[in-house]
Design a protein around this motif. Structure first.
Motif, mmCIF file in Angstrom:
data_model
loop_
_atom_site.group_PDB
_atom_site.id
_atom_site.type_symbol
_atom_site.label_atom_id
_atom_site.label_comp_id
_atom_site.label_asym_id
_atom_site.label_seq_id
_atom_site.Cartn_x
_atom_site.Cartn_y
_atom_site.Cartn_z
ATOM 1 N N ASN A 121 0.821 -1.211 0.000
ATOM 2 C CA ASN A 121 0.000 0.000 0.000
ATOM 3 C C ASN A 121 0.853 1.259 0.000
ATOM 4 O OD1 ASN A 121 -2.347 -1.509 -0.018
ATOM 5 N ND2 ASN A 121 -2.683 -1.348 2.184
ATOM 6 N N LEU A 122 1.938 1.238 0.745
ATOM 7 C CA LEU A 122 2.833 2.390 0.811
ATOM 8 C C LEU A 122 3.476 2.637 -0.557
ATOM 9 C CD1 LEU A 122 4.193 4.595 2.460
ATOM 10 C CD2 LEU A 122 5.937 2.930 3.118
ATOM 11 N N LYS A 123 3.921 1.581 -1.211
ATOM 12 C CA LYS A 123 4.513 1.726 -2.545
ATOM 13 C C LYS A 123 3.500 2.287 -3.531
ATOM 14 C CE LYS A 123 7.961 -1.922 -2.127
ATOM 15 N NZ LYS A 123 8.396 -3.262 -2.568
ATOM 16 N N GLU A 124 2.273 1.789 -3.498
ATOM 17 C CA GLU A 124 1.225 2.271 -4.394
ATOM 18 C C GLU A 124 0.913 3.741 -4.108
ATOM 19 O OE1 GLU A 124 -2.026 -0.471 -3.876
ATOM 20 O OE2 GLU A 124 -1.014 -2.043 -5.019
ATOM 21 N N PHE A 125 0.879 4.119 -2.829
ATOM 22 C CA PHE A 125 0.631 5.511 -2.464
ATOM 23 C C PHE A 125 1.730 6.414 -3.004
ATOM 24 C CE2 PHE A 125 1.504 9.033 0.445
ATOM 25 C CZ PHE A 125 0.312 9.731 0.338
ATOM 26 N N ARG A 126 2.975 5.991 -2.867
ATOM 27 C CA ARG A 126 4.096 6.796 -3.369
ATOM 28 C C ARG A 126 4.004 6.981 -4.881
ATOM 29 N NH1 ARG A 126 8.796 4.058 0.354
ATOM 30 N NH2 ARG A 126 8.421 5.321 2.203
ATOM 31 N N ILE A 127 3.640 5.937 -5.602
ATOM 32 C CA ILE A 127 3.493 6.027 -7.059
ATOM 33 C C ILE A 127 2.383 7.017 -7.415
ATOM 34 C CG2 ILE A 127 2.751 4.752 -9.121
ATOM 35 C CD1 ILE A 127 4.247 2.297 -7.897
ATOM 36 N N LEU A 128 1.246 6.931 -6.729
ATOM 37 C CA LEU A 128 0.139 7.858 -6.985
ATOM 38 C C LEU A 128 0.534 9.292 -6.665
ATOM 39 C CD1 LEU A 128 -2.912 5.821 -5.627
ATOM 40 C CD2 LEU A 128 -2.387 6.358 -8.014
ATOM 41 N N LYS A 129 1.286 9.476 -5.597
ATOM 42 C CA LYS A 129 1.741 10.808 -5.202
ATOM 43 C C LYS A 129 2.642 11.404 -6.277
ATOM 44 C CE LYS A 129 4.645 12.982 -1.731
ATOM 45 N NZ LYS A 129 5.487 12.738 -0.575
ATOM 46 N N ILE A 130 3.580 10.621 -6.783
ATOM 47 C CA ILE A 130 4.493 11.096 -7.831
ATOM 48 C C ILE A 130 3.714 11.444 -9.091
ATOM 49 C CG2 ILE A 130 6.342 10.367 -9.403
ATOM 50 C CD1 ILE A 130 7.498 8.799 -6.970
ATOM 51 N N ARG A 131 2.761 10.591 -9.476
ATOM 52 C CA ARG A 131 1.951 10.869 -10.671
ATOM 53 C C ARG A 131 1.143 12.155 -10.498
ATOM 54 N NH1 ARG A 131 -0.202 4.753 -11.840
ATOM 55 N NH2 ARG A 131 1.731 3.979 -12.736
ATOM 56 N N SER A 132 0.591 12.355 -9.325
ATOM 57 C CA SER A 132 -0.195 13.568 -9.066
ATOM 58 C C SER A 132 0.682 14.814 -9.140
ATOM 59 C CB SER A 132 -0.851 13.495 -7.688
ATOM 60 O OG SER A 132 -1.787 12.458 -7.649
ATOM 61 N N ASN A 139 3.455 15.136 -10.800
ATOM 62 C CA ASN A 139 3.837 15.333 -12.197
ATOM 63 C C ASN A 139 2.723 16.014 -12.986
ATOM 64 O OD1 ASN A 139 6.372 14.244 -11.883
ATOM 65 N ND2 ASN A 139 5.793 12.210 -12.572
ATOM 66 N N LYS A 140 1.476 15.610 -12.745
ATOM 67 C CA LYS A 140 0.345 16.244 -13.434
ATOM 68 C C LYS A 140 0.245 17.714 -13.069
ATOM 69 C CE LYS A 140 -2.629 12.214 -14.009
ATOM 70 N NZ LYS A 140 -3.890 11.566 -13.609
ATOM 71 N N LEU A 141 0.490 18.033 -11.808
ATOM 72 C CA LEU A 141 0.395 19.425 -11.357
ATOM 73 C C LEU A 141 1.501 20.305 -11.939
ATOM 74 C CD1 LEU A 141 -0.478 18.940 -7.586
ATOM 75 C CD2 LEU A 141 -1.979 19.831 -9.371
ATOM 76 N N THR A 142 2.690 19.771 -12.070
ATOM 77 C CA THR A 142 3.824 20.594 -12.494
ATOM 78 C C THR A 142 4.044 20.613 -13.997
ATOM 79 O OG1 THR A 142 5.380 18.764 -12.138
ATOM 80 C CG2 THR A 142 5.054 20.304 -10.323
ATOM 81 N N ASN A 143 3.523 19.639 -14.736
ATOM 82 C CA ASN A 143 3.780 19.602 -16.179
ATOM 83 C C ASN A 143 3.328 20.875 -16.881
ATOM 84 O OD1 ASN A 143 5.107 17.199 -16.278
ATOM 85 N ND2 ASN A 143 3.329 15.986 -16.814
ATOM 86 N N GLY A 144 2.160 21.368 -16.592
ATOM 87 C CA GLY A 144 1.679 22.587 -17.226
ATOM 88 C C GLY A 144 2.544 23.789 -16.919
ATOM 89 N N TYR A 145 3.026 23.881 -15.703
ATOM 90 C CA TYR A 145 3.861 25.007 -15.309
ATOM 91 C C TYR A 145 5.218 24.967 -15.998
ATOM 92 C CZ TYR A 145 0.406 26.050 -11.750
ATOM 93 O OH TYR A 145 -0.761 26.369 -11.113
ATOM 94 N N GLU A 146 5.769 23.785 -16.140
ATOM 95 C CA GLU A 146 7.059 23.662 -16.817
ATOM 96 C C GLU A 146 6.946 24.125 -18.266
ATOM 97 O OE1 GLU A 146 8.725 19.742 -16.351
ATOM 98 O OE2 GLU A 146 8.429 19.784 -14.192
ATOM 99 N N ASP A 147 5.854 23.750 -18.920
ATOM 100 C CA ASP A 147 5.639 24.172 -20.308
ATOM 101 C C ASP A 147 5.502 25.684 -20.399
ATOM 102 O OD1 ASP A 147 5.710 21.510 -21.054
ATOM 103 O OD2 ASP A 147 3.532 21.303 -21.177
#
Length: 91
Positions: A19-30, A32-40
Motif C-alpha cells: 500500500n505504501l509503494k502504491e501511495f508513493r506512485i500515486l503521489k508522484i503521478r499527481s 507530475n500532473k500538477l507541475t507539467n503545465g507550469y514547466e511548459d
C-alpha cells in the motif's frame, strides 16, 4: 508467537508495504500532473524572452550536481528571471 499469528503479521506487513509503494506512485503521478503545465509555461516564457532579446541560449541555473563555467569577452550571462516572472504574471 504461534505460526498462524506470525503468518498473519507477515501478511499484514506485506500488505502495508504494498500500500505504501502504491501511495508513493500515486503521489508522484499527481505531482507530475500538477507541475507539467507550469514547466511548459515557464519554458515558453523563457524562450519568448530570449527570442525578443536576441539571446541564442537559455540555461537553467540548476542542473543536478553538474555545472558549466564558461566565459568569453563576447558572451555575457544575463539573468532573465524577472522578465520571465513578468511574462507569467508572477510578482
Amino acid at each position: 508467537m504461534s505460526p498462524l499469528i506470525k503468518a498473519l503479521k507477515e501478511k499484514e506487513i506485506s500488505d502495508l508495504t504494498k500500500n505504501l509503494k502504491e501511495f508513493r506512485i500515486l503521489k508522484i503521478r499527481s505531482l507530475n500532473k500538477l507541475t507539467n503545465g507550469y514547466e511548459d509555461k515557464l519554458t515558453d516564457a523563457a524562450n519568448k524572452i530570449a527570442k525578443e532579446k536576441g539571446y541564442s541560449a537559455v540555461l537553467d541555473s540548476v542542473v543536478s550536481d553538474a555545472f558549466i563555467m564558461w566565459s568569453t569577452p563576447q558572451v555575457a550571462f544575463v539573468n532573465i528571471t524577472k522578465d520571465v516572472c513578468a511574462e507569467l504574471g508572477i510578482k
